[in-house]
Design an enzyme around this catalytic site. Structure first.
Site, PDB file in Angstrom:
ATOM      1  N   SER A 240       0.832  -1.215   0.000  1.00 35.94           N
ATOM      2  CA  SER A 240       0.000   0.000   0.000  1.00 35.94           C
ATOM      3  C   SER A 240       0.870   1.270   0.000  1.00 35.94           C
ATOM      4  CB  SER A 240      -0.968   0.010   1.183  1.00 35.94           C
ATOM      5  OG  SER A 240      -0.282  -0.200   2.390  1.00 35.94           O
ATOM      6  N   HIS A 270      -1.926  -8.883   2.028  1.00 33.94           N
ATOM      7  CA  HIS A 270      -1.604  -7.601   2.682  1.00 33.94           C
ATOM      8  C   HIS A 270      -2.753  -7.263   3.639  1.00 33.94           C
ATOM      9  CE1 HIS A 270       0.251  -3.830   3.366  1.00 33.94           C
ATOM     10  NE2 HIS A 270      -0.168  -3.154   2.314  1.00 33.94           N
ATOM     11  N   HIS A 316       6.104 -12.653   7.890  1.00 37.43           N
ATOM     12  CA  HIS A 316       6.278 -11.274   7.426  1.00 37.43           C
ATOM     13  C   HIS A 316       7.448 -11.212   6.460  1.00 37.43           C
ATOM     14  CE1 HIS A 316       6.617  -6.889   7.467  1.00 37.43           C
ATOM     15  NE2 HIS A 316       5.353  -6.929   7.838  1.00 37.43           N
ATOM     16  N   ARG A 325       3.367  -4.307  16.769  1.00 42.67           N
ATOM     17  CA  ARG A 325       1.974  -3.879  16.602  1.00 42.67           C
ATOM     18  C   ARG A 325       1.037  -4.968  17.112  1.00 42.67           C
ATOM     19  NH1 ARG A 325       1.955  -2.739  10.319  1.00 42.67           N
ATOM     20  NH2 ARG A 325       2.865  -4.829  10.446  1.00 42.67           N
ATOM     21  N   ASP A 371      -1.857  -8.483  11.993  1.00 45.70           N
ATOM     22  CA  ASP A 371      -3.218  -8.955  11.738  1.00 45.70           C
ATOM     23  C   ASP A 371      -3.643 -10.112  12.636  1.00 45.70           C
ATOM     24  OD1 ASP A 371      -3.617  -7.123   9.629  1.00 45.70           O
ATOM     25  OD2 ASP A 371      -2.433  -8.394   8.306  1.00 45.70           O
TER      26      ASP A 371
END
Ligand code: HAX
Length: 441
Positions: A240, A270, A316, A325, A371
């Site tokens: 992105s 993604h 990743h 995160r 995620d």
């Protein structure tokens, strides 16, 4: 406006620094590229520059040099909140300095002032079939806002190159101000009555979003702030961010550039992984009627791998440790609702899945990414429509990519144009390495 003045003040020094570096050391070799990288999605090829964030494979993201725990600690917070103003994070990304409360509130006030959505955007969204994916609606809305681009208007009037960043900043502020409203409207349109949300100028960006979504639990305001901060930026090579930068490098405005980036975010490898991941956790819960035993979970993970699928939320391209995160969101959940079954399952997955992926021996990073937990947190607050989750990611991601667009224009970064080769050329290159004399024949 405070942001314009601050950037204008920093610019001469930055321009001089970059100019000097290119002029005096432009031919210094930074990296070499292998055939594996050329064919392997350019993984780890060091060919981009950003000063806004950096992902250290062994540590994770730092925003302008600050780790996530530091950002959450140092940024100013609204009265009674545990999570910072998102406006403060935007200030940090743009300016490279931790703002005072006043400075963070100045960004929040700009956002409130610019949050009105033109009627044609609502009409365009309403004209779409009911079954349209929320990400399609989201990119459509961003694209239809392009009619308001200050950059496009000023470019056609004939603006000077060194002024490009100013309307880019205007567009970026206007766009980021509107995104929470658009996202909440899409949510209402898809799953509720379709009413137009209203921004309360006395509330911050995060709290406004929570209210516009109709979530009553005040904890969601803090989650919204945390979520948008964590998803804002992840250096420049991810799909992105890279797409937004690439499209922006053609001097397309922020609306064109960001809507292109959103289309990349909509891919399952993604941004869409967050909905896939929650689906996987719910699959576990349904299969075992609650939290499974560790052995059951291990088998479930192996079944996923053996059916030729990936375990979403794990692995990743850059990171080689658990994503900070993920850790920040997991801590939020453990502190606020440790009894939530999905959170408990996600916690157990964190223990078991890395072992399974290591045993399988394929994934370079068996640890969780952002995620692996984000959907479970939304689900806890009754935001349960999975296919909406990538829109949330997109709202956050706008902060990082627009900050990058502003600086790319300010520093006059050129149009991107890497070079491609043919397979035959790569085969020749390989032959020449094996038989170095070949070149001279
Ligand atoms: N489950 C099963 N297999 C996995 C895996 C996972 N979670 N992660 C990697 N692998 C596999 C890859 O599919 C690849 O297999 P093949 O050789 O058969 O193609 C192999 O391990 C090597 O892959 P890698 O080099 O470790 O990983 P990549 O850099 O190619 O891809 C991905 C990184 C994030 C796309 C990958 O780990 C993945 O597919 N993860 C699951 C999906 C996911 O969580 N995506 C979200 C990532 C974070 C993000 O961008 N959010 O927006």
């Amino acid at each position: 406006m405070i942001l314009h003045e601050k950037i204008a003040a920093q610019l001469p020094e930055w321009r001089e620094r970059v100019k000097k570096l290119i002029k005096e050391h432009g031919d210094v070799v930074v990296d070499q590229v292998t055939i594996g990288q050329v064919y392997g999605g350019m993984r780890d090829a060091k060919v981009m520059v950003t000063d806004i964030s950096y992902v250290d494979p062994a540590e994770g993201i730092r925003f302008r040099g600050y780790s996530i725990p530091e950002v959450l600690l140092k940024l100013p917070k609204p009265q009674g909140a545990e999570m910072p103003y998102v406006g403060g994070l935007y200030y940090l990304l743009l300016m490279g300095e931790i703002p005072t409360k006043e400075q963070a509130c100045a960004v929040e006030a700009e956002w409130a002032r610019r949050s009105a959505i033109p009627q044609h955007v609502y009409e365009a969204l309403r004209a779409m079939p009911k079954e349209t994916h929320p990400m399609t609606l989201f990119t459509l809305a961003v694209q239809s806002l392009q009619t308001q681009s200050e950059f496009a208007r000023r470019y056609h009037e004939g603006m000077r190159k060194d002024e490009y960043w100013e309307p880019m900043l205007e567009d970026s502020l206007n766009l980021t101000a509107k995104l929470p409203v658009i996202a909440a409207f899409i949510y209402n349109l898809k799953y509720n009555g379709g009413e137009i949300p209203h921004v309360d100028p006395d509330l911050d960006w995060g709290a406004n979003f929570a209210r516009m979504m109709g979530v009553k639990d005040r904890g969601y305001e803090d989650l919204a702030r945390l979520y948008f901060i964590l998803h804002s930026d992840h250096e420049s090579g991810n799909v992105s961010a890279h797409t937004t930068h690439l499209v922006g490098s053609s001097l397309a405005d922020a609306y064109y550039a960001f809507s292109a980036g959103l289309n990349g975010l909509a891919g399952p490898l993604h941004g869409l992984a967050n909905q896939e991941c929650l689906g996987w956790l719910i699959g576990v819960r349904e299969m075992f009627g609650g939290v499974p035993t560790k052995e059951q979970l291990r088998k479930y993970a192996w079944d996923t791998l053996e059916s030729g699928k990936v375990i979403p939320g794990y692995g990743h391209a850059v990171l080689r440790v658990p994503d900070p995160r993920f850790t920040a969101q997991m801590e939020f959940a453990r502190q606020r609702f440790p009894e939530d079954t999905l959170v408990q399952i996600a916690d157990m997955v964190f223990e078991i899945v890395p072992q399974v992926l290591k045993e399988q021996g394929k994934a370079k990073n068996p640890a969780p990414n952002v995620d692996a937990i984000s959907g479970a947190l939304q689900y806890h607050y009754d935001v349960r429509q999975f296919d909406f989750y990538t829109v949330l990611f997109g709202v956050g991601r706008a902060l990082g990519v627009t900050a990058n667009l502003v600086w790319a224009r300010a520093l006059g970064q050129p149009i991107e144009r890497p070079k491609s080769l043919t397979t035959k050329m790569l085969e020749e290159a390989a032959k020449n390495v094996m038989h170095p004399g070949n070149n001279q024949q």
